[in-house]
Design an enzyme around this catalytic site. Structure first.
Site, mmCIF file in Angstrom:
data_model
loop_
_atom_site.group_PDB
_atom_site.id
_atom_site.type_symbol
_atom_site.label_atom_id
_atom_site.label_comp_id
_atom_site.label_asym_id
_atom_site.label_seq_id
_atom_site.Cartn_x
_atom_site.Cartn_y
_atom_site.Cartn_z
ATOM 1 N N CYS A 1 21.929 57.221 -30.093
ATOM 2 C CA CYS A 1 21.060 56.950 -31.029
ATOM 3 C C CYS A 1 19.774 56.150 -30.840
ATOM 4 O O CYS A 1 18.728 56.573 -31.058
ATOM 5 C CB CYS A 1 22.146 55.862 -32.015
ATOM 6 S SG CYS A 1 23.128 56.923 -33.014
ATOM 7 N N HIS A 2 19.998 54.967 -30.140
ATOM 8 C CA HIS A 2 18.891 54.095 -29.892
ATOM 9 C C HIS A 2 18.618 54.030 -28.296
ATOM 10 O O HIS A 2 18.256 52.800 -27.976
ATOM 11 C CB HIS A 2 18.755 52.869 -30.766
ATOM 12 C CG HIS A 2 18.997 53.151 -32.198
ATOM 13 N ND1 HIS A 2 20.270 53.160 -32.957
ATOM 14 C CD2 HIS A 2 18.288 53.615 -33.069
ATOM 15 C CE1 HIS A 2 19.981 53.598 -34.017
ATOM 16 N NE2 HIS A 2 18.687 53.862 -34.104
ATOM 17 N N GLY A 3 19.559 54.644 -27.739
ATOM 18 C CA GLY A 3 19.258 54.215 -26.007
ATOM 19 C C GLY A 3 19.787 53.234 -25.368
ATOM 20 O O GLY A 3 19.311 52.648 -24.506
#
Lengths: 279, 186, 423
Positions: free
Chosen positions: B150-152
């Site tokens: 999703c956001h690394g």
């Protein structure tokens, strides 16, 4: 308006009543409606002939009544060893027994005595495992058809809410369990496979007398397992099972009524003060 | 409602006995406020987990079929729980990291009961996605652990946050080994 | 109308800022603050406010119950039991909701009775009254569908019997029933749509209540004397006088409510509804909830299926035209020496019908129900129109203020209809 000619009198002799009388009347109407509702609801239930149920006087009756834990625990034993052969209690979980005062270990042990179908596992197969506290009470039959097939076509009802599902439930269950008569009164022709019971509507019941007396159940606390004692205990257990919230509900109710009484007094005093200048 | 009644409840032509009336209004207002609070609480409370939900808070897992290097995901309280049978390399990697390099410092020893079994709630501590890294084909991220798409956020082989926006390590649930190859979560 | 900001009288800067752009505070002040209200209300006038509170209680508990309820024939009964056992305070929400329905009908019946006794339905309040009858109908529909949701035996058989009423209509009857059911018997599609409508209708009802109140604030309230206020000396500002008087009634109402919920939660219900629905077994004696019993008695009083259905619907429909059936110019029954007794007899007939509705339809109960049904309609269709012409009413008082003040102190200068201080 014209044509009636009633005189508009200047005086104040007209039949006017004050606020207090009106308030009483309003209350009386409310009470009347309630009573009317009650009249409508309760006699409706007594279909057929009137059967008078003896009052068993349970500990949980009345405004402050609570469940007798020892009796309810014995009642669970009666249910487990006698009733559960035919009657399910699907709304109950083994974890609920903790509220009856059983320890966590006891509840786990009781739950583990039954086999529960779970799954599917990683191979896609259903499997059996011992019960856990979070499982529902084990049902004696897989479904309604199986229950009927095993009971001459009669369906043993689920007992989860049985005391709420019968008019005057606790007294009814207690009366039913103690109301069997080996020989029906003269002139009563029992149908095949039926038993005579004083308190069952129609008096012919498919359930054979479930409680036989001493020796059937051995209570750990030494209480003698007479038919009446067992009926009483199992009824206490069933009443608890049907309304586990009852003790908390009544306690909260007493507090609520007390609070509202004070609030009502205050509201009335405030109202009087506000209106003092007008009256 | 109660407050507004009290605040401008005094009739306009207030004259004598004002203190007593104000006191009465104050008491009645307080009682009303308590009553309203008592009415509101059951509504709020009813949205908390019910008793049957709380009762389902344990999950038993048989670890025997999980080979070294493999991982399984089980469900506990409706959430995924990652169980990885770590290799010696993964354990060594996790234990070699100095604590001051970590965003949320925790030793690997404090995060496991047996070094080869890592048990964690598989939910990224950023915004609740499920990180990749359980399946052999998944990207495991730069630290040989898990990687949240999703956001690394990247986690290491001890489930600790090493890179990305997540603020904390993957959560270790309460669990016990009921036997050598059996755990109970919750 | 000029555009621009509303000229607000409020001094609080935040209130003033909002009020200038959206004059809700001015509206509330006008409709519930300074609203001139006859000074002689008795406690019967509490019941409109009580009904409003009751509706809000039903909507609030209903929304929270819906968070836990499952509208499916296989899960409905169990989900209700789960609410009773496992959901925090679930038993309280459910018992408040189920007994709240009974309380709502008690309050509404008294409210309607108030209107009938004091002639609140008469000009210029005809539309106000008719909106009230619409609210009553919506209440009945909502209550009926709500009773189906627990999916007990009474739920199922109540739904079956009531929907089958429509089969009495020739030609289209059967099609209507199939359409209502969404199948060929009361089943899952029926339960689903009843749940959907049970959730929707209270909000529709709320909308009609808004219109009911809006119409009330055009004509102003009736009062126990049934004569119009002639000036400021006859009225009081709604707040604080009636807000506080309503509060007293509200607490009494809560006491009755609490007794039901905490000590007699199933007294007004039927034990059979704790038996899961079984489409193959009808309970030996099925009755509707107590508040429907009078209409149920009317239905059964007629030996013809269509006739019974029509008469039952007619017993509500007649209320719509009540303002024109009553030909008397005098509103309050206090000044109608003859009509008063016929109306009280009508009330007796209503209670007799309620009693008979709960009894098996045989013997004396049929006779009683028939006589009462006949009188129910006789009162509206014959007696009321006739009495208005032949009755000689008692003299009406000159104004509201003077008889009330009899024996009281002088009229306080500031207490009459003066706008309250702003918040």
């Amino acid at each position: 308006m014209a044509g009636f000619g009633f005189p508009l009198r200047g005086g104040f002799g007209s039949p006017l009543r004050g606020g207090a009388g009106s308030a009483l009347r309003a209350l009386a109407v409310a009470a009347g409606l309630l009573a009317g509702g009650g009249l409508g609801a309760s006699p409706a239930l007594a279909a057929g002939e009137e059967v008078h149920l003896p009052d068993a006087r349970f500990s949980f009756e009345g405004l402050f009544g609570t469940f007798d834990r020892a009796s309810a625990q014995r009642g669970f034993q009666v249910y487990k060893e006698v009733c559960s052969a035919c009657h399910s209690m699907r709304q109950l979980y083994y974890r609920n027994l903790r509220e009856l005062g059983l320890s966590d270990a006891e509840v786990r042990a009781i739950a583990a005595t039954v086999q529960v179908t779970d799954g599917p596992n990683d191979d896609g197969e259903m499997f059996e495992r011992p019960g856990r506290p979070s499982d529902r009470f084990h049902a004696p039959f897989a479904n309604e058809k199986a229950a009927r097939a095993a009971n001459n076509g009669a369906l043993p009802p689920d007992l989860s809410v049985i005391t709420k599902a019968r008019e005057n439930g606790p007294d009814y269950v207690h009366a039913l369990l103690t109301g069997y008569e080996e020989n029906p009164p003269e002139g009563v022709e029992l149908m095949e496979g039926m038993n005579y019971n004083k308190y069952f509507p129609g008096h012919q019941i498919a359930m054979a007398p479930p409680l036989s007396g001493e020796g059937q159940v051995t209570f750990h606390d030494g209480t003698t397992a007479t038919v009446d004692q067992m009926a009483r205990d199992v009824t206490t257990f069933l009443a608890w099972a049907a309304e586990p919230e009852m003790e908390g509900r009544k306690a909260m109710g007493v507090k609520m009524i007390l609070f509202l009484t004070i609030l009502g007094g205050l509201a009335y005093a405030v109202k009087r003060k506000v209106w003092a200048k007008v009256h | 409602m109660a407050d507004s009644m009290v605040s401008h409840g005094a009739p306009p032509a207030a004259q004598d006995g004002e203190t007593r009336r104000d006191f009465l209004f104050l008491v009645a207002g307080s009682f009303t406020a308590v009553g309203v609070g008592a009415i509101v609480w059951p509504f709020i409370s009813s949205m908390n987990p019910a008793r049957d939900v709380l009762a389902l808070s344990t999950t038993e897992v048989d670890l025997a079929p999980v080979a070294t290097g493999a991982a399984v995901t089980v469900v506990w309280r409706g959430k995924p729980v990652f169980i990885r049978h770590r290799t010696q390399k993964e354990i060594d990697e996790a234990r070699a990291v100095p604590l001051n390099e970590l965003k949320d410092p925790a030793t690997d020893e404090s995060r496991v009961k047996k070094p080869e079994w890592l048990v964690m709630v598989g939910i990224c501590t950023h915004l609740g996605c499920v990180p990749l890294g359980q399946k052999p084909t998944d990207p495991k991220g730069p630290f040989d652990g898990w990687f949240c798409p999703c956001h690394g956020s990247a986690y290491d082989s001890s489930g600790r946050i090493r890179q990305g926006p997540a603020p904390a390590n993957l959560v270790i649930p309460e669990y016990v080994f009921t036997s050598d190859t059996q755990i109970r979560i919750g | 109308m000029a555009t621009g900001l509303h000229k607000s009288d409020f001094t609080n800067p935040v209130v003033r800022w909002i009020d200038a752009r959206l004059p809700v505070f001015t509206m509330m002040q006008k409709e519930y603050g300074s609203f001139p209200t006859p000074r002689n209300f008795n406690y019967f006038w509490n019941f409109g406010a009580l009904a409003m509170v009751n509706l809000l209680i039903m909507i609030a508990t209903g929304i929270f119950l819906a968070m836990h309820y499952t509208p499916h024939v296989l899960y409905a009964f169990d989900s209700v039991e789960r609410i009773m056992r496992d959901v925090n305070y679930g038993w309280l929400l459910r018992y408040v909701h189920s007994n709240g329905a009974s309380m709502f009908f008690i309050v509404t019946y008294i409210h309607i009775w108030r209107g009938m006794y004091y002639g609140s339905y008469k000009a210029p309040r005809e539309l106000l009254w008719m909106l009230g009858v619409v609210i009553f109908l919506l209440m009945m529909a909502t209550a009926f569908m709500g009773y189906v949701l627990p999916w007990g035996q009474m739920s199922f058989w109540g739904a079956t019997v009531i929907t089958n009423l429509f089969s009495a209509f020739p030609v289209v009857g059967e099609s209507i029933v199939t359409w209502l059911w969404g199948g060929f018997s009361v089943d899952n599609p029926t339960l689903n749509r009843f749940f959907s409508l049970h959730y929707l209708l209270p909000f529709v009802l709320f909308g009609v209540v808004f219109l009911h109140v809006a119409a009330l604030h055009i004509t102003g309230s009736n009062n126990p004397l049934g004569i119009d206020p002639k000036g400021p000396q006859d009225t009081l500002p709604f707040h604080p006088y009636y807000t506080f008087k309503d509060s007293v009634g509200l607490v009494v109402y809560f006491v009755v409510f609490a007794v039901l919920v905490f000590f007699l939660p199933n007294y007004l219900g039927h034990p059979d509804n704790y038996i899961p629905a079984n489409p193959l077994v009808t309970p030996p004696h099925i009755v509707p909830e107590w508040y429907f019993l009078p209409y149920y008695a009317i239905l059964r009083a007629v030996p013809d299926k269509l006739g019974g259905v029509l008469l039952m619907f007619g017993s509500i429909a007649v209320l719509f035209v009540l303002p024109w059936l009553d030909t008397s110019p005098v509103r309050s029954m206090r000044f109608r020496p003859i009509a008063k007794w016929f109306l009280l007899l009508w009330l007796v007939a209503f209670f007799v019908l309620m009693y008979c509705g709960g009894k098996p339809p045989e013997g004396i109960y049929v006779v009683l129900a028939r006589v009462s049904t006949a009188y129910y309609f006789l009162y509206f269709l014959v007696l009321l129109p006739l009495l208005g012409r032949v009755e000689r009413p008692l003299p009406l008082p000159e104004s509201i203020a003077r008889p009330v003040l009899r024996g009281g102190g002088p009229l306080p200068a500031g207490a009459v209809s003066k706008p309250m201080e702003k918040a």
